[in-house]
Design an enzyme around this catalytic site. Structure first.
Site, PDB file in Angstrom:
ATOM      1  N   GLN A  70       0.824  -1.209   0.000  1.00 63.92           N
ATOM      2  CA  GLN A  70       0.000   0.000   0.000  1.00 63.92           C
ATOM      3  C   GLN A  70       0.858   1.260   0.000  1.00 63.92           C
ATOM      4  O   GLN A  70       0.959   1.939  -1.001  1.00 63.92           O
ATOM      5  CB  GLN A  70      -0.967  -0.002   1.179  1.00 63.92           C
ATOM      6  CG  GLN A  70      -2.021   1.088   1.096  1.00 63.92           C
ATOM      7  CD  GLN A  70      -3.224   0.809   1.979  1.00 63.92           C
ATOM      8  OE1 GLN A  70      -3.354  -0.257   2.556  1.00 63.92           O
ATOM      9  NE2 GLN A  70      -4.117   1.776   2.080  1.00 63.92           N
ATOM     10  N   ASP A  71       1.489   1.591   1.132  1.00 61.23           N
ATOM     11  CA  ASP A  71       2.405   2.729   1.140  1.00 61.23           C
ATOM     12  C   ASP A  71       3.591   2.422   2.042  1.00 61.23           C
ATOM     13  O   ASP A  71       3.578   1.446   2.788  1.00 61.23           O
ATOM     14  CB  ASP A  71       1.700   4.042   1.516  1.00 61.23           C
ATOM     15  CG  ASP A  71       1.072   4.038   2.894  1.00 61.23           C
ATOM     16  OD1 ASP A  71       1.069   2.977   3.545  1.00 61.23           O
ATOM     17  OD2 ASP A  71       0.589   5.096   3.319  1.00 61.23           O
ATOM     18  N   PRO A  72       4.659   3.215   1.947  1.00 65.28           N
ATOM     19  CA  PRO A  72       5.889   2.886   2.677  1.00 65.28           C
ATOM     20  C   PRO A  72       5.709   2.961   4.192  1.00 65.28           C
ATOM     21  O   PRO A  72       4.823   3.640   4.707  1.00 65.28           O
ATOM     22  CB  PRO A  72       6.880   3.957   2.192  1.00 65.28           C
ATOM     23  CG  PRO A  72       6.316   4.474   0.909  1.00 65.28           C
ATOM     24  CD  PRO A  72       4.833   4.388   1.066  1.00 65.28           C
TER      25      PRO A  72
END
Length: 241
Positions: A70-72
Site C-alpha cells: 500500500q504505502d511505505p
C-alpha cells in the site's frame, strides 16, 4: 518528475514502458507537492534516490512475481523503496514477521534475523507499493496525490506486455488494485493482509510461496529462493567483502 535538486531516474527498461506517465499533469502536481512538503521541513520517506528502488532492483523483463503493498513504512530509517522490506539493522515489522512465519511453515525455511528483502527483488520479485512516498509518523500522508495512477499504469503494463507472472495480492487494497489483471494470462493468489490484525484469517496457511514456485517451474522458470542470507553475511556483502 523531479525531487529535491535532481531528477529521479527510472531504470531504463521501465522508463521505456512507463516513463511517459511521469510527464502527466498529475505527476507534475505530485512533484510540486513533494517539493512543497520538503520545503516545509516534512520528513519524506524513502529518501529521493530510493523512491524507485523497486524498479531498479527488478527490471521489466526480469519480473516473475509481483507483490503489491500500500504505502511505505513511516518510521525513521524503515522505508527504502521495496514494499514490506526494511534496511538491515531496522527491527522487522509485524507484517513481515508473519510473512516469514508463513514461509517457514510452507517451505521449512528458518526465519531471517533481518527484514531486508533485496535478494528477492534481485531474483525477479517486484516489491511494489501503490504509493511510493510517505511522511514520518503519518501513515498514508501521500495517498491520493498521484502515485496511485502511476502504479496502476505499472500493473496494467505488466498485465498487457508480460505473460505468466504471479501476482500476490494480500488484503482488500491490493486485491482492488489487481482487478485489472487478466487471470487467463497470469496467476493470481489472494489472501488477507499479513498484518497481525488479519493474518490469522487466511494469510497464515495460504502457501503462496510454494504455489508461486510450482507455477514458475511449470513454466520452465527457476523458482524463487525465499531464504535470505544472515544479517552477518548481508553486512559482509553490502560492505563489499
Amino acid at each position: 518528475m523531479t525531487e529535491g535538486e535532481g531528477r529521479i531516474q527510472l531504470e531504463p527498461s521501465w522508463k521505456a514502458r512507463v516513463g511517459e506517465w511521469l510527464l502527466q499533469p498529475q505527476m507534475q502536481e505530485l512533484s510540486a507537492f513533494l517539493r512543497q512538503r520538503k520545503a516545509a521541513n516534512a520528513r519524506v520517506f524513502p529518501p529521493g534516490p530510493q523512491i524507485f528502488a523497486a524498479f531498479d532492483a527488478t527490471p521489466f523483463e526480469q519480473v516473475k512475481v509481483v507483490v503489491l503493498g500500500q504505502d511505505p513504512y513511516h518510521g525513521e530509517g524503515q522505508a527504502h523503496g521495496l514494499c514490506f522490506s526494511v534496511l538491515p539493522g531496522v527491527p522487522v515489522p509485524p507484517s513481515l514477521l508473519n510473512i516469514y512465519k508463513e514461509i517457514q511453515d510452507d517451505l521449512g525455511i528458518p526465519r531471517p534475523d533481518h527484514g531486508y528483502l533485496m535478494p528477492w527483488a534481485r531474483q525477479g520479485v517486484l516489491l511494489l507499493n501503490a504509493v511510493l512516498t510517505v511522511e514520518q509518523g503519518r501513515a498514508g500522508a501521500h495517498q491520493n496525490k498521484g502515485w496511485e495512477g502511476f502504479t496502476d499504469h505499472v500493473v496494467e503494463t505488466l498485465n498487457r506486455e508480460r505473460e505468466g507472472l504471479v501476482f500476490l495480492l494480500w488484503g482488500s487494497y491490493a486485491q482492488s488494485k489487481g482487478k485489472v489483471i487478466d487471470q487467463a494470462r497470469h496467476r493470481v493468489f489472494k489472501a488477507p493482509h499479513p498484518s497481525p490484525l488479519s493474518a490469522h484469517r487466511g494469510f497464515l496457511g495460504c502457501k503462496h510461496f510454494s504455489k508461486t514456485n510450482e507455477h514458475l517451474q511449470r513454466r520452465g522458470l527457476s523458482p524463487i529462493d525465499w531464504s535470505l542470507p544472515s544479517r552477518a553475511a548481508l553486512d559482509l556483502s553490502l560492505a563489499g567483502g
